[in-house]
Design a protein around this motif. Sequence first.
Motif, PDB file in Angstrom:
ATOM      1  N   ARG A  82       0.844  -1.197   0.000  1.00 16.77           N
ATOM      2  CA  ARG A  82       0.000   0.000   0.000  1.00 16.77           C
ATOM      3  C   ARG A  82       0.875   1.242   0.000  1.00 16.77           C
ATOM      4  O   ARG A  82       1.822   1.341   0.774  1.00 16.77           O
ATOM      5  N   ALA A  83       0.527   2.175  -0.863  1.00 13.49           N
ATOM      6  CA  ALA A  83       1.247   3.448  -0.870  1.00 13.49           C
ATOM      7  C   ALA A  83       0.864   4.209   0.391  1.00 13.49           C
ATOM      8  O   ALA A  83      -0.276   4.180   0.825  1.00 13.49           O
ATOM      9  N   SER A  84       1.811   4.843   0.996  1.00 13.49           N
ATOM     10  CA  SER A  84       1.508   5.609   2.197  1.00 13.49           C
ATOM     11  C   SER A  84       1.913   7.051   1.974  1.00 13.49           C
ATOM     12  O   SER A  84       2.571   7.388   1.015  1.00 13.49           O
ATOM     13  N   GLY A  85       1.499   7.866   2.863  1.00 15.29           N
ATOM     14  CA  GLY A  85       1.820   9.277   2.756  1.00 15.29           C
ATOM     15  C   GLY A  85       0.563  10.113   2.761  1.00 15.29           C
ATOM     16  O   GLY A  85      -0.548   9.607   2.778  1.00 15.29           O
ATOM     17  N   ARG A  86       0.761  11.397   2.724  1.00  8.76           N
ATOM     18  CA  ARG A  86      -0.358  12.311   2.795  1.00  8.76           C
ATOM     19  C   ARG A  86      -1.121  12.378   1.479  1.00  8.76           C
ATOM     20  O   ARG A  86      -0.569  12.163   0.419  1.00  8.76           O
ATOM     21  N   THR A  87      -2.368  12.717   1.587  1.00  3.08           N
ATOM     22  CA  THR A  87      -3.173  12.966   0.403  1.00  3.08           C
ATOM     23  C   THR A  87      -2.823  14.351  -0.131  1.00  3.08           C
ATOM     24  O   THR A  87      -2.168  15.161   0.555  1.00  3.08           O
ATOM     25  N   ASN A  88      -3.256  14.645  -1.336  1.00  2.00           N
ATOM     26  CA  ASN A  88      -3.034  15.976  -1.902  1.00  2.00           C
ATOM     27  C   ASN A  88      -3.677  17.050  -1.031  1.00  2.00           C
ATOM     28  O   ASN A  88      -3.095  18.115  -0.812  1.00  2.00           O
ATOM     29  N   ALA A  89      -4.866  16.771  -0.527  1.00  2.00           N
ATOM     30  CA  ALA A  89      -5.549  17.744   0.330  1.00  2.00           C
ATOM     31  C   ALA A  89      -4.743  18.008   1.602  1.00  2.00           C
ATOM     32  O   ALA A  89      -4.610  19.163   2.035  1.00  2.00           O
ATOM     33  N   GLU A  90      -4.196  16.948   2.182  1.00  2.00           N
ATOM     34  CA  GLU A  90      -3.388  17.123   3.394  1.00  2.00           C
ATOM     35  C   GLU A  90      -2.131  17.933   3.103  1.00  2.00           C
ATOM     36  O   GLU A  90      -1.749  18.802   3.896  1.00  2.00           O
ATOM     37  N   ALA A  91      -1.488  17.668   1.975  1.00  2.00           N
ATOM     38  CA  ALA A  91      -0.266  18.398   1.619  1.00  2.00           C
ATOM     39  C   ALA A  91      -0.549  19.881   1.432  1.00  2.00           C
ATOM     40  O   ALA A  91       0.177  20.744   1.943  1.00  2.00           O
ATOM     41  N   ILE A  92      -1.613  20.188   0.711  1.00  2.00           N
ATOM     42  CA  ILE A  92      -1.961  21.598   0.445  1.00  2.00           C
ATOM     43  C   ILE A  92      -2.406  22.289   1.720  1.00  2.00           C
ATOM     44  O   ILE A  92      -1.969  23.408   2.029  1.00  2.00           O
ATOM     45  N   LEU A  93      -3.265  21.643   2.492  1.00  2.00           N
ATOM     46  CA  LEU A  93      -3.735  22.251   3.735  1.00  2.00           C
ATOM     47  C   LEU A  93      -2.584  22.467   4.710  1.00  2.00           C
ATOM     48  O   LEU A  93      -2.512  23.497   5.380  1.00  2.00           O
ATOM     49  N   ARG A 141       0.187  19.681 -10.921  1.00  2.00           N
ATOM     50  CA  ARG A 141      -0.364  21.001 -11.248  1.00  2.00           C
ATOM     51  C   ARG A 141      -1.850  20.928 -11.584  1.00  2.00           C
ATOM     52  O   ARG A 141      -2.640  21.746 -11.156  1.00  2.00           O
ATOM     53  N   GLY A 142      -2.249  19.904 -12.330  1.00  2.00           N
ATOM     54  CA  GLY A 142      -3.650  19.763 -12.703  1.00  2.00           C
ATOM     55  C   GLY A 142      -4.565  19.409 -11.548  1.00  2.00           C
ATOM     56  O   GLY A 142      -5.772  19.593 -11.631  1.00  2.00           O
ATOM     57  N   SER A 143      -4.016  18.917 -10.469  1.00  2.00           N
ATOM     58  CA  SER A 143      -4.810  18.527  -9.301  1.00  2.00           C
ATOM     59  C   SER A 143      -4.973  19.653  -8.288  1.00  2.00           C
ATOM     60  O   SER A 143      -5.912  19.644  -7.498  1.00  2.00           O
ATOM     61  N   VAL A 144      -4.073  20.607  -8.315  1.00  2.00           N
ATOM     62  CA  VAL A 144      -4.080  21.665  -7.304  1.00  2.00           C
ATOM     63  C   VAL A 144      -5.405  22.424  -7.287  1.00  2.00           C
ATOM     64  O   VAL A 144      -6.010  22.604  -6.231  1.00  2.00           O
ATOM     65  N   MET A 200      -8.179  14.092   9.020  1.00  2.00           N
ATOM     66  CA  MET A 200      -7.950  13.587   7.667  1.00  2.00           C
ATOM     67  C   MET A 200      -6.999  12.393   7.690  1.00  2.00           C
ATOM     68  O   MET A 200      -7.216  11.397   6.992  1.00  2.00           O
ATOM     69  N   SER A 201      -5.969  12.479   8.491  1.00  2.00           N
ATOM     70  CA  SER A 201      -5.001  11.398   8.606  1.00  2.00           C
ATOM     71  C   SER A 201      -5.642  10.152   9.198  1.00  2.00           C
ATOM     72  O   SER A 201      -5.412   9.031   8.735  1.00  2.00           O
TER      73      SER A 201
END
Length: 117
Positions: free
Chosen positions: A17-28, A52-55, A90-91
């Motif tokens: 399983r890939a782990s790490g923060r979601t895009n929302a968590e990274a931006i927030l 860039r397209g997800s931001v 979120m985490s």
Amino acid sequence: MPINIRRFEESPPEDLRASGRTNAEAILSLLASTPDQAFTPKEIHKATDVKRGSVGVVLSRLEERGLVRHRGDYWAIATDVDAEKTLSAMSTARAASERLGTEDPDEWGPGVDSDDE
């Protein structure tokens, strides 16, 4: 981050399983760590490595939830957000989803009635 093909082929699926923060968590996290600044989507992309397209999509969803605000081309954390509490929630939700799977009753299998509590 890519993994070695041998690990891919030999590891049980639950170990892959890939782990790490979601895009929302990274931006927030970025916006919460700099509450006295506002960023363009391009700056957010560079600072977080979110595609860039997800931001823009992520920012719009965060805005719908009242977590961020924007004026013109700039985005900032919302003024009344407890970012630490939100990021923790979120985490926790991400970890539970990864561990427990879907909440879609149609995927639970036969014999499970989603209306039973």
